[in-house]
Design a protein around this motif. Structure first.
Motif, short mmCIF file in Angstrom:
data_model
loop_
_atom_site.label_atom_id
_atom_site.label_comp_id
_atom_site.label_asym_id
_atom_site.label_seq_id
_atom_site.Cartn_x
_atom_site.Cartn_y
_atom_site.Cartn_z
N ASP A 1 14.04 1.06 14.96
CA ASP A 1 15.33 0.59 14.44
C ASP A 1 15.96 1.58 13.46
O ASP A 1 17.06 1.34 12.97
N ARG A 2 15.24 2.67 13.18
CA ARG A 2 15.72 3.62 12.17
C ARG A 2 15.96 5.02 12.71
O ARG A 2 16.27 5.94 11.97
N GLY A 3 15.75 5.18 14.00
CA GLY A 3 16.02 6.48 14.60
C GLY A 3 15.01 7.55 14.25
O GLY A 3 15.33 8.73 14.29
N ALA A 4 13.80 7.14 13.91
CA ALA A 4 12.74 8.10 13.57
C ALA A 4 11.46 7.65 14.25
O ALA A 4 11.21 6.46 14.40
N MET A 5 10.65 8.60 14.67
CA MET A 5 9.41 8.28 15.35
C MET A 5 8.25 8.85 14.54
O MET A 5 8.05 10.05 14.50
N GLY A 6 7.47 7.98 13.91
CA GLY A 6 6.48 8.50 12.98
C GLY A 6 5.05 8.05 13.15
O GLY A 6 4.17 8.85 13.39
N GLY A 7 4.78 6.75 13.02
CA GLY A 7 3.41 6.30 12.79
C GLY A 7 2.61 5.86 13.98
O GLY A 7 1.44 5.54 13.85
N ALA A 8 3.20 5.84 15.17
CA ALA A 8 2.52 5.21 16.30
C ALA A 8 1.26 5.97 16.73
O ALA A 8 0.26 5.35 17.08
N SER A 9 1.31 7.30 16.71
CA SER A 9 0.15 8.04 17.19
C SER A 9 -1.06 7.79 16.30
O SER A 9 -2.19 7.63 16.79
N ALA A 10 -0.85 7.72 14.99
CA ALA A 10 -1.96 7.45 14.08
C ALA A 10 -2.45 6.02 14.24
O ALA A 10 -3.63 5.73 14.06
N MET A 11 -1.54 5.10 14.58
CA MET A 11 -1.94 3.72 14.74
C MET A 11 -2.87 3.54 15.93
O MET A 11 -3.66 2.60 15.97
N MET A 12 -2.82 4.48 16.86
CA MET A 12 -3.71 4.39 18.02
C MET A 12 -5.16 4.69 17.65
O MET A 12 -6.06 4.50 18.46
N ARG A 13 -5.38 5.15 16.40
CA ARG A 13 -6.76 5.29 15.91
C ARG A 13 -7.24 3.99 15.28
O ARG A 13 -8.41 3.88 14.91
N PHE B 1 0.82 -1.21 0.00
CA PHE B 1 0.00 0.00 0.00
C PHE B 1 0.86 1.26 0.00
O PHE B 1 0.73 2.13 -0.86
N GLN B 2 1.78 1.35 0.97
CA GLN B 2 2.60 2.56 1.06
C GLN B 2 3.79 2.28 1.95
O GLN B 2 3.65 1.73 3.03
N GLY B 3 4.97 2.65 1.46
CA GLY B 3 6.21 2.32 2.15
C GLY B 3 6.80 3.46 2.94
O GLY B 3 8.00 3.44 3.25
N GLY B 4 6.00 4.48 3.24
CA GLY B 4 6.50 5.59 4.04
C GLY B 4 7.23 6.63 3.19
O GLY B 4 6.89 6.86 2.04
N VAL B 5 8.24 7.24 3.79
CA VAL B 5 8.98 8.29 3.11
C VAL B 5 10.13 7.67 2.31
O VAL B 5 10.54 6.54 2.54
N ASP B 6 10.64 8.45 1.38
CA ASP B 6 11.78 8.02 0.59
C ASP B 6 13.04 8.22 1.43
O ASP B 6 13.58 9.32 1.53
N ILE B 7 13.51 7.14 2.06
CA ILE B 7 14.64 7.27 2.98
C ILE B 7 15.94 7.59 2.24
O ILE B 7 16.85 8.17 2.82
N LYS B 8 16.02 7.25 0.96
CA LYS B 8 17.20 7.61 0.19
C LYS B 8 17.28 9.13 0.01
O LYS B 8 18.35 9.72 0.10
N GLU B 9 16.13 9.75 -0.25
CA GLU B 9 16.11 11.20 -0.37
C GLU B 9 16.50 11.85 0.95
O GLU B 9 17.28 12.82 0.98
N MET B 10 15.99 11.31 2.06
CA MET B 10 16.31 11.89 3.36
C MET B 10 17.79 11.75 3.71
O MET B 10 18.39 12.63 4.32
N ALA B 11 18.38 10.64 3.29
CA ALA B 11 19.80 10.45 3.54
C ALA B 11 20.64 11.44 2.74
O ALA B 11 21.65 11.97 3.22
N ALA B 12 20.20 11.69 1.51
CA ALA B 12 20.94 12.61 0.63
C ALA B 12 20.65 14.07 0.94
O ALA B 12 21.51 14.94 0.73
N HIS B 13 19.42 14.35 1.43
CA HIS B 13 19.01 15.74 1.67
C HIS B 13 18.31 15.86 3.03
O HIS B 13 17.10 16.09 3.10
N PRO B 14 19.04 15.70 4.11
CA PRO B 14 18.41 15.77 5.44
C PRO B 14 17.75 17.11 5.73
O PRO B 14 16.84 17.18 6.56
N GLU B 15 18.16 18.14 5.02
CA GLU B 15 17.55 19.46 5.24
C GLU B 15 16.10 19.52 4.79
O GLU B 15 15.36 20.46 5.13
N ARG B 16 15.65 18.54 4.06
CA ARG B 16 14.27 18.52 3.57
C ARG B 16 13.28 17.94 4.58
O ARG B 16 12.08 17.86 4.31
#
Length: 206
Positions: A130-142, A57-72
């Motif tokens: 395991d990736r040092g990011a905190m993202g989806g848990a709050s939405a999962m509580m719905r 369905f959806q794999g989250g954010v493009d982690i390659k882009e984030m690695a190359a451009h953390p300022e984004r």
């Protein structure tokens, strides 16, 4: 863009098609909220269906882009937030048809939606620990009970569609090859109702 908008009667479908894993970069997260908002504003639309082509369905954010451009990261987070807000603020019901993996942003999209229909191979995953990011848990509580979410979040574990169904977070689990048919049939039931009544009903629930 690798997102298509398809109108089918009173249902507007937003289709993710971005191989290999439907992971979205900043450019996609920037425009997705507007696509959802526009679908909801269409007075001929009584229901919005979000679905995906491909392995998941959806794999989250493009982690390659984030690695190359953390300022984004600020723009990325803003696009994520506005996407989930657009789903919750959509005046008509939003249904997600979930297949394969539902990760990160996919969990948030699902958590913002009104109804979830899943294929029997679908699962929610929270690998953030395991990736040092905190993202989806709050939405999962719905979607799932609090302690189930905590267990999955602390371990980076997966929750199958069947388990989510058992816990009441998924409306229906169907064979993979029947997902689109079943999701569309469910949306058609919603779409047969008065738009005005649906808008009032969603406002009341929200």
């Amino acid at each position: 863009l690798p997102i298509e908008v398809q109108k089918r009667g009173r249902v507007t479908e937003i289709v993710f098609n971005h191989p290999p894993v439907n992971a979205f970069g900043t450019d996609i997260w920037r425009v997705l909220p507007g696509m959802i908002t526009d679908a909801g504003k269409d007075t001929d639309t009584h229901c919005v269906l979000i679905r995906a082509e491909g392995r998941g369905f959806q794999g989250g954010v493009d982690i390659k882009e984030m690695a190359a451009h953390p300022e984004r990261i600020v723009d990325l987070n803003k696009g994520n937030y506005l996407t989930f807000k657009a789903i919750r603020d959509c005046p008509v019901p939003v249904v997600c048809a979930l297949n394969g993996f539902v990760i990160g942003g996919g969990v948030n999209i699902s958590g913002a939606a009104d109804v979830l229909i899943a294929s029997d191979d679908a699962y929610f995953s929270l690998p953030e620990i395991d990736r040092g990011a905190m993202g989806g848990a709050s939405a999962m509580m719905r979607i799932l009970p609090l302690l189930k979410v905590r267990a999955a979040f602390f371990t980076g574990g997966k929750v199958s569609a069947q388990e989510a169904y058992r816990l009441g977070g998924v409306e229906k689990v169907v064979p993979k090859e029947q997902l689109l048919v079943e999701a569309r049939a469910f949306c058609d039931i919603i779409a047969s109702k008065s738009r005005a009544a649906l808008v009032i009903a969603k406002e009341a629930l929200t």
